[in-house]
Write a protein that holds these residues in place. Structure first.
Motif, mmCIF file in Angstrom:
data_model
loop_
_atom_site.group_PDB
_atom_site.id
_atom_site.type_symbol
_atom_site.label_atom_id
_atom_site.label_comp_id
_atom_site.label_asym_id
_atom_site.label_seq_id
_atom_site.Cartn_x
_atom_site.Cartn_y
_atom_site.Cartn_z
ATOM 1 N N LEU A 82 0.825 -1.207 0.000
ATOM 2 C CA LEU A 82 0.000 0.000 0.000
ATOM 3 C C LEU A 82 0.861 1.259 0.000
ATOM 4 C CD1 LEU A 82 -2.842 -1.005 2.511
ATOM 5 C CD2 LEU A 82 -2.814 -1.206 0.013
ATOM 6 N N ASN A 83 2.007 1.203 0.668
ATOM 7 C CA ASN A 83 2.874 2.376 0.760
ATOM 8 C C ASN A 83 3.427 2.795 -0.590
ATOM 9 O OD1 ASN A 83 4.397 -0.131 1.016
ATOM 10 N ND2 ASN A 83 6.200 1.140 1.368
ATOM 11 N N ILE A 84 3.901 1.853 -1.389
ATOM 12 C CA ILE A 84 4.506 2.212 -2.671
ATOM 13 C C ILE A 84 3.440 2.637 -3.680
ATOM 14 C CG2 ILE A 84 4.631 -0.141 -3.596
ATOM 15 C CD1 ILE A 84 7.385 2.487 -3.963
ATOM 16 N N ILE A 85 2.259 2.053 -3.590
ATOM 17 C CA ILE A 85 1.160 2.500 -4.447
ATOM 18 C C ILE A 85 0.789 3.940 -4.079
ATOM 19 C CG2 ILE A 85 -1.267 2.181 -5.058
ATOM 20 C CD1 ILE A 85 -0.858 -0.843 -4.543
ATOM 21 N N ALA A 86 0.544 4.175 -2.795
ATOM 22 C CA ALA A 86 0.142 5.511 -2.350
ATOM 23 C C ALA A 86 1.208 6.559 -2.669
ATOM 24 C CB ALA A 86 -0.161 5.495 -0.852
ATOM 25 N N ALA A 87 2.472 6.218 -2.486
ATOM 26 C CA ALA A 87 3.552 7.169 -2.768
ATOM 27 C C ALA A 87 3.561 7.570 -4.236
ATOM 28 C CB ALA A 87 4.897 6.576 -2.372
ATOM 29 N N ASN A 88 3.388 6.609 -5.114
ATOM 30 C CA ASN A 88 3.365 6.926 -6.541
ATOM 31 C C ASN A 88 2.109 7.687 -6.938
ATOM 32 O OD1 ASN A 88 5.750 5.849 -8.236
ATOM 33 N ND2 ASN A 88 5.406 4.305 -6.660
ATOM 34 N N VAL A 154 16.455 -18.864 -12.562
ATOM 35 C CA VAL A 154 15.686 -17.854 -11.838
ATOM 36 C C VAL A 154 14.223 -18.274 -11.840
ATOM 37 C CG1 VAL A 154 14.921 -15.453 -11.854
ATOM 38 C CG2 VAL A 154 17.285 -16.008 -12.435
ATOM 39 N N SER A 155 13.615 -18.191 -10.691
ATOM 40 C CA SER A 155 12.187 -18.457 -10.593
ATOM 41 C C SER A 155 11.447 -17.123 -10.640
ATOM 42 C CB SER A 155 11.869 -19.169 -9.276
ATOM 43 O OG SER A 155 10.476 -19.238 -9.104
ATOM 44 N N LEU A 156 10.659 -16.949 -11.684
ATOM 45 C CA LEU A 156 9.905 -15.711 -11.838
ATOM 46 C C LEU A 156 8.982 -15.472 -10.651
ATOM 47 C CD1 LEU A 156 9.476 -13.386 -13.827
ATOM 48 C CD2 LEU A 156 7.646 -14.732 -14.872
ATOM 49 N N THR A 157 8.486 -16.541 -10.054
ATOM 50 C CA THR A 157 7.549 -16.403 -8.940
ATOM 51 C C THR A 157 8.205 -15.830 -7.676
ATOM 52 O OG1 THR A 157 7.863 -18.731 -8.370
ATOM 53 C CG2 THR A 157 5.960 -18.176 -9.758
ATOM 54 N N MET A 158 9.533 -15.739 -7.658
ATOM 55 C CA MET A 158 10.157 -15.088 -6.499
ATOM 56 C C MET A 158 10.005 -13.569 -6.574
ATOM 57 S SD MET A 158 14.224 -15.616 -7.336
ATOM 58 C CE MET A 158 15.015 -14.481 -6.236
ATOM 59 N N PHE A 159 9.701 -13.037 -7.746
ATOM 60 C CA PHE A 159 9.530 -11.602 -7.922
ATOM 61 C C PHE A 159 8.072 -11.175 -7.931
ATOM 62 C CE2 PHE A 159 13.441 -12.746 -10.215
ATOM 63 C CZ PHE A 159 14.346 -11.968 -9.516
ATOM 64 N N THR A 160 7.204 -12.054 -8.372
ATOM 65 C CA THR A 160 5.826 -11.642 -8.632
ATOM 66 C C THR A 160 5.048 -11.153 -7.412
ATOM 67 O OG1 THR A 160 5.125 -13.975 -8.582
ATOM 68 C CG2 THR A 160 5.596 -12.999 -10.740
ATOM 69 N N PRO A 161 5.234 -11.693 -6.208
ATOM 70 C CA PRO A 161 4.451 -11.141 -5.091
ATOM 71 C C PRO A 161 4.670 -9.633 -4.913
ATOM 72 C CG PRO A 161 5.382 -13.236 -4.451
ATOM 73 C CD PRO A 161 5.996 -12.881 -5.783
ATOM 74 N N ALA A 167 1.054 -3.219 -7.402
ATOM 75 C CA ALA A 167 0.517 -2.861 -8.718
ATOM 76 C C ALA A 167 1.654 -2.472 -9.655
ATOM 77 C CB ALA A 167 -0.532 -1.768 -8.619
ATOM 78 N N PHE A 168 2.756 -3.180 -9.546
ATOM 79 C CA PHE A 168 3.972 -3.048 -10.345
ATOM 80 C C PHE A 168 4.789 -1.800 -10.036
ATOM 81 C CE2 PHE A 168 1.725 -6.359 -12.456
ATOM 82 C CZ PHE A 168 2.710 -7.215 -12.911
ATOM 83 N N ALA A 169 4.448 -1.071 -8.989
ATOM 84 C CA ALA A 169 5.233 0.105 -8.600
ATOM 85 C C ALA A 169 6.571 -0.295 -7.981
ATOM 86 C CB ALA A 169 4.449 0.976 -7.621
ATOM 87 N N ALA A 170 6.705 -1.541 -7.570
ATOM 88 C CA ALA A 170 7.978 -2.009 -7.009
ATOM 89 C C ALA A 170 9.015 -2.280 -8.096
ATOM 90 C CB ALA A 170 7.759 -3.270 -6.176
ATOM 91 N N CYS A 171 8.581 -2.421 -9.346
ATOM 92 C CA CYS A 171 9.531 -2.733 -10.420
ATOM 93 C C CYS A 171 9.503 -1.723 -11.560
ATOM 94 C CB CYS A 171 9.297 -4.143 -10.949
ATOM 95 S SG CYS A 171 7.671 -4.407 -11.667
ATOM 96 N N LEU A 172 8.512 -0.871 -11.600
ATOM 97 C CA LEU A 172 8.436 0.190 -12.603
ATOM 98 C C LEU A 172 8.370 1.527 -11.879
ATOM 99 C CD1 LEU A 172 5.658 -1.263 -14.953
ATOM 100 C CD2 LEU A 172 8.123 -1.259 -15.380
ATOM 101 N N SER A 173 8.815 2.575 -12.550
ATOM 102 C CA SER A 173 8.690 3.907 -11.949
ATOM 103 C C SER A 173 8.458 4.935 -13.042
ATOM 104 C CB SER A 173 9.943 4.258 -11.141
ATOM 105 O OG SER A 173 11.075 4.300 -11.991
ATOM 106 N N GLY A 174 7.999 6.086 -12.630
ATOM 107 C CA GLY A 174 7.789 7.178 -13.566
ATOM 108 C C GLY A 174 6.789 6.840 -14.651
#
Length: 195
Positions: A82-88, A154-161, A167-174
Motif C-alpha cells: 500500500l505504501n509504494i502504491i500511495a507514494a506513486n 531464476v524463478s519468476l515467482t520469487m519476484f511476482t508477489p 501494482a507493479f510500482a515495485a519494479c516500474l517507476s515514472g
C-alpha cells in the motif's frame, strides 16, 4: 495533463468520494501501535531518494493516506504494498485526499483483495496462484524470455508477489508505471492486473 481526472473517474474514486470522510478518519488519531510501527517504518523507506519524500512534505501526506486507509478498511488495515502504491499516486495527484480515494478505489474495485491482509502480511495463496498464471503466460507466449530465465535458474515467482501487491510500482517507476496504470485503472474491463 488529464491523467488525474481520468484516473479518478475510471477507477470509481469519484463515485466513492465522500466529502469530509478523509479528514474525519485522520481525526480519529493513530491506529494501534503495531500498525503505526509498520506505517512509520514504510513511510521512512518509501521512495527515500525522491526529494518529495526525502524532505518531509511527501512523508506527511503518505502517512496521512496510509493511516486514513487503515481506519477506512479495518479488514485490511495496513498491508505491504500500500505504501509504494500511495507514494506513486502522491507524485501525480496534488492532495493526500485524492490519493486516498484512488487507493480505496484500487483496493475495492481493481486489485484482488486477497493480496492484502491486516498486520502487513500478504496472501501467499493468491499471490502464488497469480504468479503461476504469469509464469504460464511467459512460458506460452514469451518463449525467449522463458528460456533466458530458465538458463539462469531464476524463478519468476520469487519476484511476482512484490510486483502484484504494489501494482507493479515495485519494479516500474515514472512514466512506464503510469502508462501501465493508465491501462489497469481505466481501460481494463476485467478489472484485474493481468489485463
Amino acid at each position: 495533463s488529464l491523467r488525474q481526472e481520468i484516473w479518478m473517474e475510471k477507477t470509481g474514486a469519484n463515485a466513492l468520494f465522500s466529502p469530509g470522510l478523509f479528514r474525519s478518519l485522520l481525526d480519529r488519531g493513530d491506529m494501534d501501535d503495531a500498525t503505526m510501527t509498520d506505517i512509520a517504518a514504510d513511510v521512512e523507506r518509501t521512495l527515500a531518494n525522491n526529494v518529495f519524500f526525502r524532505d518531509g512534505v511527501g512523508r506527511k501526506k503518505l502517512r496521512e493516506v496510509l493511516v486514513a486507509y487503515s481506519w477506512h478498511n479495518p479488514a485490511i488495515g495496513y498491508s505491504q504494498g500500500l505504501n509504494i502504491i500511495a507514494a506513486n499516486l502522491l507524485l501525480l495527484v496534488p492532495t493526500a485526499e485524492d490519493a486516498f480515494w484512488l487507493l480505496v478505489a484500487l483496493i475495492e474495485n481493481i486489485l484482488p483483495r486477497d493480496y492484502y491482509h491486516r498486520s502487513a502480511a500478504v496472501s501467499g495463496a493468491a499471490l502464488e496462484t497469480d504468479g503461476n498464471v504469469l509464469l504460464s503466460y511467459v512460458n506460452d507466449f514469451l518463449s525467449k524470455l522463458h528460456k533466458h530465465i530458465c538458463a539462469h535458474n531464476v524463478s519468476l515467482t520469487m519476484f511476482t508477489p512484490g510486483w502484484f501487491i504494489s501494482a507493479f510500482a515495485a519494479c516500474l517507476s515514472g512514466e512506464p508505471l503510469y502508462r501501465f496504470w493508465d491501462i489497469l485503472f481505466g481501460f481494463c474491463d476485467g478489472r484485474h492486473v493481468f489485463c
